[in-house]
Write a protein that holds these residues in place. Sequence first.
Motif, PDB file in Angstrom:
ATOM      1  N   VAL A   9       0.846  -1.197   0.000  1.00  0.00           N
ATOM      2  CA  VAL A   9       0.000   0.000   0.000  1.00  0.00           C
ATOM      3  C   VAL A   9       0.880   1.245   0.000  1.00  0.00           C
ATOM      4  O   VAL A   9       0.665   2.179  -0.776  1.00  0.00           O
ATOM      5  CB  VAL A   9      -0.954   0.008   1.218  1.00  0.00           C
ATOM      6  N   TYR A  10       1.872   1.265   0.861  1.00  0.00           N
ATOM      7  CA  TYR A  10       2.801   2.401   0.970  1.00  0.00           C
ATOM      8  C   TYR A  10       3.453   2.684  -0.379  1.00  0.00           C
ATOM      9  O   TYR A  10       3.459   3.818  -0.862  1.00  0.00           O
ATOM     10  CB  TYR A  10       3.850   2.048   2.034  1.00  0.00           C
ATOM     11  N   GLU A  12       2.527   1.707  -3.480  1.00  0.00           N
ATOM     12  CA  GLU A  12       1.557   2.074  -4.507  1.00  0.00           C
ATOM     13  C   GLU A  12       1.025   3.491  -4.313  1.00  0.00           C
ATOM     14  O   GLU A  12       0.889   4.244  -5.273  1.00  0.00           O
ATOM     15  CB  GLU A  12       0.395   1.081  -4.518  1.00  0.00           C
ATOM     16  N   GLN A  13       0.737   3.870  -3.095  1.00  0.00           N
ATOM     17  CA  GLN A  13       0.170   5.189  -2.843  1.00  0.00           C
ATOM     18  C   GLN A  13       1.189   6.308  -3.030  1.00  0.00           C
ATOM     19  O   GLN A  13       0.847   7.386  -3.499  1.00  0.00           O
ATOM     20  CB  GLN A  13      -0.424   5.267  -1.430  1.00  0.00           C
ATOM     21  N   SER A  16       2.793   7.744  -6.886  1.00  0.00           N
ATOM     22  CA  SER A  16       2.192   8.825  -7.674  1.00  0.00           C
ATOM     23  C   SER A  16       2.850  10.178  -7.408  1.00  0.00           C
ATOM     24  O   SER A  16       2.586  11.136  -8.121  1.00  0.00           O
ATOM     25  CB  SER A  16       0.688   8.913  -7.387  1.00  0.00           C
ATOM     26  N   TYR A  93       1.992  12.136   1.476  1.00  0.00           N
ATOM     27  CA  TYR A  93       0.933  11.149   1.489  1.00  0.00           C
ATOM     28  C   TYR A  93       0.164  11.206   0.181  1.00  0.00           C
ATOM     29  O   TYR A  93       0.230  12.188  -0.547  1.00  0.00           O
ATOM     30  CB  TYR A  93      -0.014  11.342   2.681  1.00  0.00           C
ATOM     31  N   SER A  94      -0.550  10.143  -0.122  1.00  0.00           N
ATOM     32  CA  SER A  94      -1.300  10.081  -1.373  1.00  0.00           C
ATOM     33  C   SER A  94      -2.528  10.973  -1.296  1.00  0.00           C
ATOM     34  O   SER A  94      -2.941  11.406  -0.228  1.00  0.00           O
ATOM     35  CB  SER A  94      -1.715   8.644  -1.671  1.00  0.00           C
ATOM     36  N   HIS A  96      -5.467  10.167  -1.529  1.00  0.00           N
ATOM     37  CA  HIS A  96      -6.587   9.456  -0.922  1.00  0.00           C
ATOM     38  C   HIS A  96      -6.491   9.406   0.605  1.00  0.00           C
ATOM     39  O   HIS A  96      -7.308   8.770   1.244  1.00  0.00           O
ATOM     40  CB  HIS A  96      -6.667   8.025  -1.463  1.00  0.00           C
TER      41      HIS A  96
END
Length: 113
Positions: A9-10, A12-13, A16, A93-94, A96
């Motif tokens: 998760v870390y 992938e997020q 970007s 942070y992402s 989302h």
Amino acid sequence: MPVEQPFNVYREQLSSLYHGLALWKPNPEGLYDQVAIGDVGYVSEGVFIRMFNVTLPWDDVSNRTFGIPDRYDFLNLDNVPIRHENFVKLEYYSRHVSRMENTNNVLAASPDQ
């Protein structure tokens, strides 16, 4: 639906943000000092596993963690311009994710608790 591993998760997020591959554990405790230019390896569970470094001779002692690599001509970086960039110290942070203050010291729980 299976729960995604935190290190995935870390990665992938934060990918970007275009600052490279986000490593869950960027400091390879005990294996070597830090990830460096020329390191050849792979990522496992958010940790970069260095096999060898092409800026060092093939038979350098630090290149023997996983056996001795095949002979190669090491990469000389003396005349290669390397850009150094320091990240501004802030929260990355992402899009989302949002931030909330926990003023009442409320503890989080998983859905099955």
